[in-house]
Structures are given as C-alpha cells and as structure tokens.
Design a protein around this motif. Structure first.
Motif, PDB file in Angstrom:
ATOM      1  N   ILE A   1     -10.245   9.610 169.735  1.00 53.42           N
ATOM      2  CA  ILE A   1     -11.126   9.981 170.842  1.00 53.42           C
ATOM      3  C   ILE A   1     -11.318   8.804 171.790  1.00 53.42           C
ATOM      4  O   ILE A   1     -11.252   8.945 173.014  1.00 53.42           O
ATOM      5  CB  ILE A   1     -12.489  10.467 170.297  1.00 53.42           C
ATOM      6  CG1 ILE A   1     -12.315  11.796 169.546  1.00 53.42           C
ATOM      7  CG2 ILE A   1     -13.504  10.612 171.417  1.00 53.42           C
ATOM      8  CD1 ILE A   1     -13.521  12.215 168.740  1.00 53.42           C
ATOM      9  N   LYS A   2     -11.529   7.627 171.219  1.00 52.41           N
ATOM     10  CA  LYS A   2     -11.780   6.423 172.022  1.00 52.41           C
ATOM     11  C   LYS A   2     -10.612   6.109 172.942  1.00 52.41           C
ATOM     12  O   LYS A   2     -10.794   5.597 174.049  1.00 52.41           O
ATOM     13  CB  LYS A   2     -12.061   5.244 171.094  1.00 52.41           C
ATOM     14  CG  LYS A   2     -12.590   3.994 171.791  1.00 52.41           C
ATOM     15  CD  LYS A   2     -12.994   2.953 170.778  1.00 52.41           C
ATOM     16  CE  LYS A   2     -13.638   1.749 171.453  1.00 52.41           C
ATOM     17  NZ  LYS A   2     -14.058   0.717 170.458  1.00 52.41           N
ATOM     18  N   ALA A   3      -9.399   6.407 172.476  1.00 53.50           N
ATOM     19  CA  ALA A   3      -8.197   6.104 173.271  1.00 53.50           C
ATOM     20  C   ALA A   3      -7.979   7.116 174.397  1.00 53.50           C
ATOM     21  O   ALA A   3      -7.139   6.881 175.262  1.00 53.50           O
ATOM     22  CB  ALA A   3      -6.972   6.073 172.359  1.00 53.50           C
ATOM     23  N   ASN A   4      -8.760   8.201 174.396  1.00 56.15           N
ATOM     24  CA  ASN A   4      -8.499   9.276 175.360  1.00 56.15           C
ATOM     25  C   ASN A   4      -9.619   9.511 176.367  1.00 56.15           C
ATOM     26  O   ASN A   4      -9.484  10.372 177.245  1.00 56.15           O
ATOM     27  CB  ASN A   4      -8.236  10.593 174.602  1.00 56.15           C
ATOM     28  CG  ASN A   4      -6.843  10.645 174.012  1.00 56.15           C
ATOM     29  OD1 ASN A   4      -5.888  10.988 174.693  1.00 56.15           O
ATOM     30  ND2 ASN A   4      -6.725  10.278 172.739  1.00 56.15           N
ATOM     31  N   ILE A   5     -10.714   8.751 176.258  1.00 53.44           N
ATOM     32  CA  ILE A   5     -11.807   8.939 177.210  1.00 53.44           C
ATOM     33  C   ILE A   5     -12.298   7.574 177.673  1.00 53.44           C
ATOM     34  O   ILE A   5     -12.049   6.561 177.016  1.00 53.44           O
ATOM     35  CB  ILE A   5     -12.978   9.734 176.587  1.00 53.44           C
ATOM     36  CG1 ILE A   5     -13.609   8.956 175.423  1.00 53.44           C
ATOM     37  CG2 ILE A   5     -12.528  11.102 176.137  1.00 53.44           C
ATOM     38  CD1 ILE A   5     -14.866   9.615 174.881  1.00 53.44           C
ATOM     39  N   PRO A   6     -13.019   7.502 178.806  1.00 55.15           N
ATOM     40  CA  PRO A   6     -13.568   6.227 179.277  1.00 55.15           C
ATOM     41  C   PRO A   6     -14.497   5.609 178.243  1.00 55.15           C
ATOM     42  O   PRO A   6     -15.184   6.328 177.496  1.00 55.15           O
ATOM     43  CB  PRO A   6     -14.336   6.627 180.555  1.00 55.15           C
ATOM     44  CG  PRO A   6     -13.696   7.898 180.997  1.00 55.15           C
ATOM     45  CD  PRO A   6     -13.284   8.609 179.748  1.00 55.15           C
TER      46      PRO A   6
ATOM     47  N   LEU B   1      -4.267   3.131 182.611  1.00 51.23           N
ATOM     48  CA  LEU B   1      -3.319   2.556 181.655  1.00 51.23           C
ATOM     49  C   LEU B   1      -3.743   1.165 181.221  1.00 51.23           C
ATOM     50  O   LEU B   1      -3.575   0.776 180.070  1.00 51.23           O
ATOM     51  CB  LEU B   1      -1.906   2.498 182.259  1.00 51.23           C
ATOM     52  CG  LEU B   1      -1.105   3.803 182.274  1.00 51.23           C
ATOM     53  CD1 LEU B   1       0.290   3.558 182.816  1.00 51.23           C
ATOM     54  CD2 LEU B   1      -1.024   4.404 180.878  1.00 51.23           C
ATOM     55  N   VAL B   2      -4.307   0.389 182.151  1.00 52.79           N
ATOM     56  CA  VAL B   2      -4.782  -0.964 181.823  1.00 52.79           C
ATOM     57  C   VAL B   2      -5.869  -0.898 180.763  1.00 52.79           C
ATOM     58  O   VAL B   2      -5.962  -1.763 179.893  1.00 52.79           O
ATOM     59  CB  VAL B   2      -5.293  -1.675 183.098  1.00 52.79           C
ATOM     60  CG1 VAL B   2      -6.038  -2.957 182.739  1.00 52.79           C
ATOM     61  CG2 VAL B   2      -4.129  -2.014 184.013  1.00 52.79           C
ATOM     62  N   ASN B   3      -6.683   0.147 180.802  1.00 50.07           N
ATOM     63  CA  ASN B   3      -7.775   0.284 179.828  1.00 50.07           C
ATOM     64  C   ASN B   3      -7.379   1.080 178.590  1.00 50.07           C
ATOM     65  O   ASN B   3      -8.215   1.350 177.738  1.00 50.07           O
ATOM     66  CB  ASN B   3      -8.980   0.945 180.497  1.00 50.07           C
ATOM     67  CG  ASN B   3      -9.618   0.054 181.532  1.00 50.07           C
ATOM     68  OD1 ASN B   3      -9.589  -1.172 181.405  1.00 50.07           O
ATOM     69  ND2 ASN B   3     -10.184   0.632 182.570  1.00 50.07           N
TER      70      ASN B   3
ATOM     71  N   GLY C   1     -11.263  -1.548 178.367  1.00 52.90           N
ATOM     72  CA  GLY C   1     -10.862  -0.617 177.316  1.00 52.90           C
ATOM     73  C   GLY C   1     -11.521  -0.826 175.979  1.00 52.90           C
ATOM     74  O   GLY C   1     -11.000  -0.411 174.947  1.00 52.90           O
ATOM     75  N   GLY C   2     -12.682  -1.494 175.955  1.00 54.03           N
ATOM     76  CA  GLY C   2     -13.412  -1.657 174.698  1.00 54.03           C
ATOM     77  C   GLY C   2     -12.820  -2.688 173.758  1.00 54.03           C
ATOM     78  O   GLY C   2     -12.954  -2.589 172.539  1.00 54.03           O
ATOM     79  N   ARG C   3     -12.168  -3.708 174.319  1.00 50.94           N
ATOM     80  CA  ARG C   3     -11.577  -4.754 173.478  1.00 50.94           C
ATOM     81  C   ARG C   3     -12.608  -5.821 173.134  1.00 50.94           C
ATOM     82  O   ARG C   3     -13.632  -5.946 173.807  1.00 50.94           O
ATOM     83  CB  ARG C   3     -10.362  -5.353 174.206  1.00 50.94           C
ATOM     84  CG  ARG C   3      -9.204  -4.359 174.290  1.00 50.94           C
ATOM     85  CD  ARG C   3      -8.116  -4.787 175.253  1.00 50.94           C
ATOM     86  NE  ARG C   3      -6.948  -3.940 175.116  1.00 50.94           N
ATOM     87  CZ  ARG C   3      -6.805  -2.751 175.679  1.00 50.94           C
ATOM     88  NH1 ARG C   3      -7.779  -2.275 176.436  1.00 50.94           N
ATOM     89  NH2 ARG C   3      -5.714  -2.027 175.492  1.00 50.94           N
ATOM     90  N   ASP C   4     -12.328  -6.626 172.083  1.00 50.34           N
ATOM     91  CA  ASP C   4     -13.303  -7.632 171.675  1.00 50.34           C
ATOM     92  C   ASP C   4     -13.055  -8.956 172.398  1.00 50.34           C
ATOM     93  O   ASP C   4     -12.078  -9.139 173.116  1.00 50.34           O
ATOM     94  CB  ASP C   4     -13.304  -7.820 170.149  1.00 50.34           C
ATOM     95  CG  ASP C   4     -11.945  -8.271 169.609  1.00 50.34           C
ATOM     96  OD1 ASP C   4     -11.196  -8.939 170.353  1.00 50.34           O
ATOM     97  OD2 ASP C   4     -11.653  -7.963 168.446  1.00 50.34           O
TER      98      ASP C   4
END
Length: 477
Positions: free
Chosen positions: A16-21, A402-404, A439-442
């Motif tokens: 899910i995380k990979a498919n939505i903002p 795509l960047v995110n 994109g939610g990276r650490d």
C-alpha cells in the motif's frame, strides 16, 4: 512458517505504501492495527466509522488487491470499528464489517438532551452589560465555509472530519475535534467553516465560536460581577462550542478548571466540542493533565504547510472569488516563493492586486517580481523541498511520482539523490523530514545520497555541471 495477522497486515502495508502518497499513507493506514487472522479472513481495527467509510470509498480496490496477494483469491478483509468513545464507557463499542462496499454500521446516538437555554433566562456574556438581551449570535464569519476551504494532502483529514462533524454534531467519535498546526495554516477558517455548516444544516442548534483569550476575559468579568453561574450556564446551554487557540489556557489554572467542567457537561450531554491549537495535545505545556486527556478523547487532526499544487489552488480560488484573472506564471511565481503559510500567501496576492490597481498596470511576471521582491525576501528565506524536487524532475524529465517510488532505475535514483542533496544544502529541513518527503525514506538514505552526490561532483565534471546548473536555476527563482 504460519502467517500471523500482524505479518499479513505489515506485508500488505508495504504494498500500500508503495502505491499511494506518503501523507495519505500516514493519515489513513498508520492508525490501523491488525486484530486477528482466521483462515482467509484478516480483521483490522480502525479508529472510527468515518475512517472505515473513507477507506471503502477511496481505497477499497487497493485493499482488496493487496489482501488477495497475501491470502489468495478467497482472502477477505473485515473491519473492527470504534464507533463511540463515550467518557463513561468502560470499553469502546465495536462492530464488524466485510470489505464488500455494501456494509452498514449502527452508530449508537446519545439520548436527546433538552437545551438548557429553553425557557431559561441566562445572561449572555457576549452581550454588552446594560444592552437588551438577544438570541445567541454564533460569532462566526460567514465568509468561512467548507466549500472555499481548499483541500490538499496537508489538510485532508481535518477537512473530511469537519464534514462528518457538521453532518452529525456530537454524534461521531470526533468529539472533541482538535485542529492543530502552525500560525497561518487555516485553523480558524476551518473551525468557523464547520460552525457555519452546522448552522446551515441544523439551524436549531445553538453554536458559539469563542477565542480562548475572550473566554478568559469573560470568566474574569463574571468573577468581578458575581455572575459565574450565568457564565457557566450559558456555555453549558450550547449544542456546539468552538474554542479557538486553547494553548492560551497555559498557566490560567482557574479558567482551565471552569472549562474542564463545561467540557465534561457538554461531552456527557452529547454536544459537539471543536478546539484549535498551535500544537498537538502531547506537546502543549502549562495545561492540566486532566484537561489534556480530554482533548485526546476524540480526533486530533493536524494542518501542515500546503504543497505547491495546493498553494496554487488556494490562489486560484481567491482569484475566482474576487473576480480577477492573473497569468499562470505569476500565480506559480507567488506560490513557489511564498510557502510559509496561507495567510502570507493570500497577503502577497492582496498586495500584488493593490499595486496593480494603484499603478493601473496589468500584472506580468517581471512586474510581479519587482513588486513582491521585498515581501518575498522577508517571508521566504529558503526554497522549499517541493520546489527543489519539481525543478530537479523537470531538469531530468523524470516524473515526480517515480522519484518518490521504490524504483531503482538509474535516472530516477540520480534525480532523487540530487533532490535530497539540494534539500539538505538549501533548506533547513532535517534529514528525517527530507527522507520522509522523498517517499518515506529514513535519514540514513539521505546521508548516503548526499555523500554519493558529493563524491560524483568531485570525479564527474558532467555530473557536477548538472548540479551547478540546477542550483543556479533555484537561486534565480
């Protein structure tokens, strides 16, 4: 190894995380918890009926697909929904629903409570002493409506909750509804808009909007005039109370105490409470713990700095309302350069229009830059991550989404790393916030990206030229 409900749900969340903002993921999926897995049926718990309805309306396809990936074609998702958070309830009322788009929930309503204002002569603290008493004026600005409150990722949860509260004041789990965020992000607008919508759809409801500062002044006056009972009775008579800037209660122990008792009475009577603050309940200082705990009973929804698209939409909405038209490049210039808050954004537009009227000149981009130079210099000391990312993506002709995303394509990774590097060097954002934005990276990913860009700039002249070129473009705007 046998799957557990937590394992299945965590695996589903990754998809899910990979498919939505990222903002949508944090708002609608992080609060969900896995409860049990029985055969091919996964049960999760969501905070409210409104939450369930939003998921079914906007993400039902993604949820079905994801659960079937984990549990097979017969996989199903069921919800355990907290429908009511009553202050005198030992445990939350829950109900179960299948994810089939046809489910319905029963929402136990609070018993009708006659208004304390009916048949009673209560002194209205909003009436000047000695003046003729009148019906309760809700103290609302009629210009603030939910329709003209522009929605974006920055405010979607709060605005959606506002619609739910306005439809059924006091009868949802969003009681109290706490709206918090920094100065100028629209807290007062949204709170008053909810009040106006309630008055429109429920004209019989007694609604009052009051700032915390005004409430404190009224309390002091009631003590001086020995009318404390009238003061308390007036507020307890309301069906909806909207308290603005509750952080101003800090240090005012007696006022907190009186509001605590008013709050309890209203909540237990099924009346709606809406409050705004500059911080989340857990970050407020100077307030009694018992009052803070009540602020946490319902929903706390934050307002964030709007992204570029939302800022442009806000400006266009204002232009439409004022019956004016400006070139798109002027609107984008203002939105790019003023990203502190909505109040300053609209202020810049008003200033621009005033200058245009006085000089009797059409606004074009050079004139806009000249007119707003000092304003922008004072309000926008750094470029935004949003602007950096958009410019980098345009430069390399790579879509922002795509960047995110998790993709590892070389050209996308390069754009992502340069965007992170420039965000670190040209903004005051933390490593954590930069990673979350991309994109939610650490934070470790951001450190690695910055190091990679630094290394390549020292060994690859062509790559260094790319980065320098983008930096120049950023500095020119």
């Amino acid at each position: 190894m046998q799957n557990t409900c937590t394992t299945v749900w965590n695996n589903s969340l990754q998809t899910i995380k990979a498919n939505i903002p990222n903002q949508s993921y944090r708002t609608w999926f992080e609060p969900i918890s896995a409860l049990k897995l029985e055969g091919n049926v996964l049960t999760v718990q969501v905070p409210s009926l409104f939450f369930y309805e939003w998921l079914e309306e906007h993400y039902v396809g993604l949820l079905r697909k994801t659960v079937k990936q984990q549990l097979g074609e017969e996989g199903r998702l069921e919800y355990n929904i907290i429908v009511d958070k009553s202050s005198n309830s030992g445990s939350p009322y829950t109900t179960k629903m299948p994810s089939n788009g046809n489910a319905a929930a029963s929402n136990p309503q609070s018993p009708a409570v006659p208004s304390a204002a009916a048949g009673k002569d209560i002194r209205n603290p909003f009436v000047i002493p000695g003046a003729k008493r009148m019906n309760v004026d809700p103290q609302l600005n009629s210009n603030y409506t939910l329709e003209n409150y522009v929605e974006g990722d920055c405010n979607r949860l709060a605005r959606s909750a506002g619609f739910a509260v306005a439809a059924k004041p006091g009868a949802t789990s969003f009681n109290p509804l706490m709206i918090y965020g920094a100065v100028g992000l629209g807290k007062t607008h949204l709170a008053q808009a909810i009040g106006n919508e309630i008055k429109r759809t429920h004209p019989e409801k007694l609604v009052i909007f009051v700032s915390c500062e005004k409430f404190c002044q009224q309390f002091v006056e009631s003590l001086k005039n020995n009318t404390i009972n009238d003061f308390v009775n007036f507020y307890q008579a309301m069906d909806v109370i909207i308290m603005d800037d509750v952080h101003n209660f800090a240090g005012k122990e007696k006022t907190q105490d009186i509001f605590f008792h008013i709050f309890n009475h209203l909540h237990q009577s099924g009346k709606q409470i809406i409050i705004t603050s500059d911080k989340a309940p857990k970050d407020l200082s100077g307030l009694e713990e018992r009052l803070l705990s009540r602020f946490k009973w319902g929903l706390s929804a934050d307002l964030q700095i709007p992204d570029l698209e939302t800022r442009i939409a806000i400006l266009k909405k204002k232009m439409y309302a004022d019956g004016i038209d400006l070139p798109s490049e002027v609107v984008e210039y203002v939105a790019h350069n003023i990203d502190n808050n909505i109040r300053e954004l609209e202020g810049a537009m008003v200033s621009l229009l005033a200058q245009s009227t006085l000089n009797k000149k059409d606004i074009d981009l050079p004139l806009a830059k000249s007119m707003l130079k000092n304003f922008i210099k004072n309000t926008s000391k750094e470029v935004s991550m949003d602007f950096i990312q958009k410019l980098v993506c345009e430069y390399f002709e790579v879509p922002v989404n795509l960047v995110n995303s998790p993709t590892r394509k070389r050209e996308v990774v390069q754009a992502r790393q340069i965007s992170m590097y420039l965000s670190k060097s040209m903004t005051k954002s933390s490593l954590k916030s930069i990673g979350a934005y991309h994109g939610g990276r650490d934070h470790s990913t951001v450190i690695y990206a910055c190091q990679t860009v630094n290394d390549l700039m020292g060994t690859d002249k062509k790559f260094k030229g790319y980065v320098n070129d983008i930096q120049k473009k950023l500095q020119m705007n």
